[in-house]
Design an enzyme around this catalytic site. Sequence first.
Site, PDB file in Angstrom:
ATOM      1  N   TYR A  16      37.658  60.489  72.679  1.00 18.19           N
ATOM      2  CA  TYR A  16      37.188  59.161  72.258  1.00 18.19           C
ATOM      3  C   TYR A  16      35.808  58.898  72.842  1.00 18.19           C
ATOM      4  O   TYR A  16      34.870  58.539  72.116  1.00 18.19           O
ATOM      5  CB  TYR A  16      38.176  58.086  72.724  1.00 18.19           C
ATOM      6  CG  TYR A  16      37.656  56.679  72.639  1.00 18.19           C
ATOM      7  CD1 TYR A  16      37.081  56.055  73.748  1.00 18.19           C
ATOM      8  CD2 TYR A  16      37.722  55.967  71.448  1.00 18.19           C
ATOM      9  CE1 TYR A  16      36.587  54.760  73.679  1.00 18.19           C
ATOM     10  CE2 TYR A  16      37.224  54.664  71.367  1.00 18.19           C
ATOM     11  CZ  TYR A  16      36.656  54.076  72.486  1.00 18.19           C
ATOM     12  OH  TYR A  16      36.154  52.780  72.402  1.00 18.19           O
TER      13      TYR A  16
HETATM   14  N1  LIG Z   1      39.274  46.375  72.393  1.00 18.22           N
HETATM   15  C1  LIG Z   1      38.495  46.713  73.424  1.00 18.22           C
HETATM   16  O1  LIG Z   1      38.750  46.328  74.592  1.00 18.22           O
HETATM   17  C2  LIG Z   1      37.284  47.575  73.199  1.00 18.22           C
HETATM   18  C3  LIG Z   1      36.850  47.872  71.912  1.00 18.22           C
HETATM   19  N2  LIG Z   1      35.728  48.647  71.755  1.00 18.22           N
HETATM   20  C4  LIG Z   1      35.241  48.919  70.393  1.00 18.22           C
HETATM   21  O2  LIG Z   1      35.076  47.677  69.704  1.00 18.22           O
HETATM   22  C5  LIG Z   1      35.455  47.840  68.316  1.00 18.22           C
HETATM   23  C6  LIG Z   1      36.548  46.851  67.967  1.00 18.22           C
HETATM   24  O3  LIG Z   1      37.632  47.035  68.872  1.00 18.22           O
HETATM   25  P1  LIG Z   1      39.126  46.604  68.440  1.00 18.22           P
HETATM   26  O4  LIG Z   1      39.089  45.380  67.615  1.00 18.22           O
HETATM   27  O5  LIG Z   1      39.946  46.627  69.685  1.00 18.22           O
HETATM   28  O6  LIG Z   1      39.537  47.807  67.505  1.00 18.22           O
HETATM   29  P2  LIG Z   1      40.971  48.083  66.795  1.00 18.22           P
HETATM   30  O7  LIG Z   1      41.355  49.474  67.214  1.00 18.22           O
HETATM   31  O8  LIG Z   1      41.897  46.969  67.048  1.00 18.22           O
HETATM   32  O9  LIG Z   1      40.560  48.037  65.247  1.00 18.22           O
HETATM   33  C7  LIG Z   1      39.697  48.951  64.742  1.00 18.22           C
HETATM   34  C8  LIG Z   1      39.456  48.673  63.268  1.00 18.22           C
HETATM   35  O10 LIG Z   1      39.118  49.935  62.699  1.00 18.22           O
HETATM   36  C9  LIG Z   1      39.762  50.056  61.468  1.00 18.22           C
HETATM   37  N3  LIG Z   1      40.055  51.448  61.128  1.00 18.22           N
HETATM   38  C10 LIG Z   1      40.805  52.327  61.840  1.00 18.22           C
HETATM   39  N4  LIG Z   1      40.908  53.499  61.165  1.00 18.22           N
HETATM   40  C11 LIG Z   1      40.228  53.331  59.998  1.00 18.22           C
HETATM   41  C12 LIG Z   1      39.999  54.154  58.873  1.00 18.22           C
HETATM   42  N5  LIG Z   1      40.483  55.394  58.809  1.00 18.22           N
HETATM   43  N6  LIG Z   1      39.251  53.659  57.852  1.00 18.22           N
HETATM   44  C13 LIG Z   1      38.747  52.404  57.913  1.00 18.22           C
HETATM   45  N7  LIG Z   1      38.932  51.561  58.960  1.00 18.22           N
HETATM   46  C14 LIG Z   1      39.678  52.034  59.978  1.00 18.22           C
HETATM   47  C15 LIG Z   1      41.060  49.263  61.580  1.00 18.22           C
HETATM   48  O11 LIG Z   1      41.427  48.768  60.295  1.00 18.22           O
HETATM   49  P3  LIG Z   1      42.618  49.405  59.389  1.00 18.22           P
HETATM   50  O12 LIG Z   1      43.716  49.831  60.323  1.00 18.22           O
HETATM   51  O13 LIG Z   1      42.983  48.253  58.492  1.00 18.22           O
HETATM   52  O14 LIG Z   1      41.983  50.555  58.666  1.00 18.22           O
HETATM   53  C16 LIG Z   1      40.625  48.114  62.478  1.00 18.22           C
HETATM   54  O15 LIG Z   1      40.206  47.018  61.701  1.00 18.22           O
HETATM   55  C17 LIG Z   1      35.872  49.302  68.171  1.00 18.22           C
HETATM   56  O16 LIG Z   1      34.780  50.079  67.713  1.00 18.22           O
HETATM   57  C18 LIG Z   1      36.231  49.712  69.582  1.00 18.22           C
HETATM   58  O17 LIG Z   1      36.118  51.113  69.799  1.00 18.22           O
HETATM   59  C19 LIG Z   1      35.026  49.180  72.817  1.00 18.22           C
HETATM   60  C20 LIG Z   1      35.443  48.921  74.095  1.00 18.22           C
HETATM   61  C21 LIG Z   1      36.577  48.072  74.359  1.00 18.22           C
HETATM   62  N1  LIG Z   2      39.244  51.200  68.568  1.00 20.97           N
HETATM   63  C1  LIG Z   2      39.530  50.765  69.806  1.00 20.97           C
HETATM   64  N2  LIG Z   2      38.769  51.155  70.845  1.00 20.97           N
HETATM   65  C2  LIG Z   2      39.110  50.729  72.097  1.00 20.97           C
HETATM   66  C3  LIG Z   2      40.211  49.893  72.314  1.00 20.97           C
HETATM   67  C4  LIG Z   2      40.976  49.482  71.181  1.00 20.97           C
HETATM   68  O1  LIG Z   2      41.968  48.733  71.308  1.00 20.97           O
HETATM   69  N3  LIG Z   2      40.607  49.947  69.968  1.00 20.97           N
HETATM   70  N4  LIG Z   2      40.552  49.464  73.572  1.00 20.97           N
HETATM   71  C5  LIG Z   2      39.887  49.890  74.641  1.00 20.97           C
HETATM   72  C6  LIG Z   2      40.403  49.440  76.001  1.00 20.97           C
HETATM   73  O2  LIG Z   2      40.579  48.060  76.027  1.00 20.97           O
HETATM   74  C7  LIG Z   2      39.517  49.794  77.176  1.00 20.97           C
HETATM   75  O3  LIG Z   2      38.286  49.169  77.030  1.00 20.97           O
HETATM   76  C8  LIG Z   2      40.151  49.284  78.468  1.00 20.97           C
HETATM   77  O4  LIG Z   2      41.317  49.949  78.727  1.00 20.97           O
HETATM   78  C9  LIG Z   2      38.713  50.794  74.531  1.00 20.97           C
HETATM   79  N5  LIG Z   2      38.390  51.117  73.170  1.00 20.97           N
END
Ligand SMILES: NC(=O)C1=CN([C@@H]2O[C@H](COP(=O)(O)OP(=O)(O)OC[C@H]3O[C@@H](n4cnc5c(N)ncnc54)[C@H](OP(=O)(O)O)[C@@H]3O)[C@@H](O)[C@H]2O)C=CC1
Ligand SMILES: Nc1nc2c(c(=O)[nH]1)N=C([C@H](O)[C@@H](O)CO)CN2
Length: 229
Positions: free
Chosen positions: A138
């Site tokens: 990742y």
């Molecule tokens: N949450 C956190 O604490 C953190 C998040 N991030 C980054 O921030 C962003 C948002 O995070 P978060 O909301 O937690 O992410 P999620 O993992 O909850 O959601 C990711 C989104 O990506 C979409 N997705 C996944 N696979 C596919 C696919 N094959 N085709 C199209 N869409 C796809 C999903 O939609 P669907 O399933 O409907 O396709 C969903 O809407 C991400 O890029 C994540 O890596 C970075 C650090 C921390």
């Molecule tokens: N696609 C996603 N990326 C990440 C997620 C997630 O929920 N979806 N969550 C994290 C974690 O919260 C991390 O920041 C702390 O453990 C990272 N990326």
Amino acid sequence: MNNPILITGASQRVGLELAIELAKAGHFVVNASRNIAHTPEYPNIVSFQTDLLLAEDRTALVSYLKANYPGLRAVIHNASLWLDDGVDNLNTMFKLHVEAPYHLNHELAPLLAKSEKSDIIHICDETSTRGSKSHIAYAATKAALQNMVLSFAEKLAPDIRVNAILPGLLILKENSDEAYRSQTLKKALLEFEPGSRPLIDAVFYLLNTQYSTGSSVVVNGGRHLKKGG
Ligand SMILES: NC(=O)C1=CN([C@@H]2O[C@H](COP(=O)(O)OP(=O)(O)OC[C@H]3O[C@@H](n4cnc5c(N)ncnc54)[C@H](OP(=O)(O)O)[C@@H]3O)[C@@H](O)[C@H]2O)C=CC1
Ligand SMILES: Nc1nc2c(c(=O)[nH]1)N=C([C@H](O)[C@@H](O)CO)CN2
């Protein structure tokens, strides 16, 4: 109608909240994800169902955008899977975090160039600056996504600005237990779960500033300074 903002992965959590905030601010938003964004109260958010792991779905998305809109205000690559280091997961996350943004940037650049101001924003992860022993693939694929900001910023300047956002913790997974939550919060100097707001604020900053491209906006609660973080 203004040229829309394409957000990949806006069907849930951060992407969905970002789409709603952009819609509230008057933008037209297109969500591209496998599931639709349920936002009946916001008619200026539409969904195009697509699996960005599939080249044919990416092609259909590009065709849809070119057929229905004269230009694009921005493309925000938010779609992501946070998978462990299982045997096929590197390939899956490479396709989603690297291959899809790479091809979409190339194919959507002409639509972006039609806007007076246009932006590409890559949603990366601050682990790309230090690795992650529990999510090697990742972190590596997110680092590649961040590196592409440098190349596309140079290639597409001055018409299109290209920047990265590097979040630390935003929103924990719904099934996170209290022990993991507590352990995770302690990894940053600012020990709280911020939700989507830091990323939303960074997106609005990048959409409004005139003089950033090839840059990264870090929103990580000072995690890089926490000893043993
Ligand atoms: N949450 C956190 O604490 C953190 C998040 N991030 C980054 O921030 C962003 C948002 O995070 P978060 O909301 O937690 O992410 P999620 O993992 O909850 O959601 C990711 C989104 O990506 C979409 N997705 C996944 N696979 C596919 C696919 N094959 N085709 C199209 N869409 C796809 C999903 O939609 P669907 O399933 O409907 O396709 C969903 O809407 C991400 O890029 C994540 O890596 C970075 C650090 C921390
Ligand atoms: N696609 C996603 N990326 C990440 C997620 C997630 O929920 N979806 N969550 C994290 C974690 O919260 C991390 O920041 C702390 O453990 C990272 N990326």
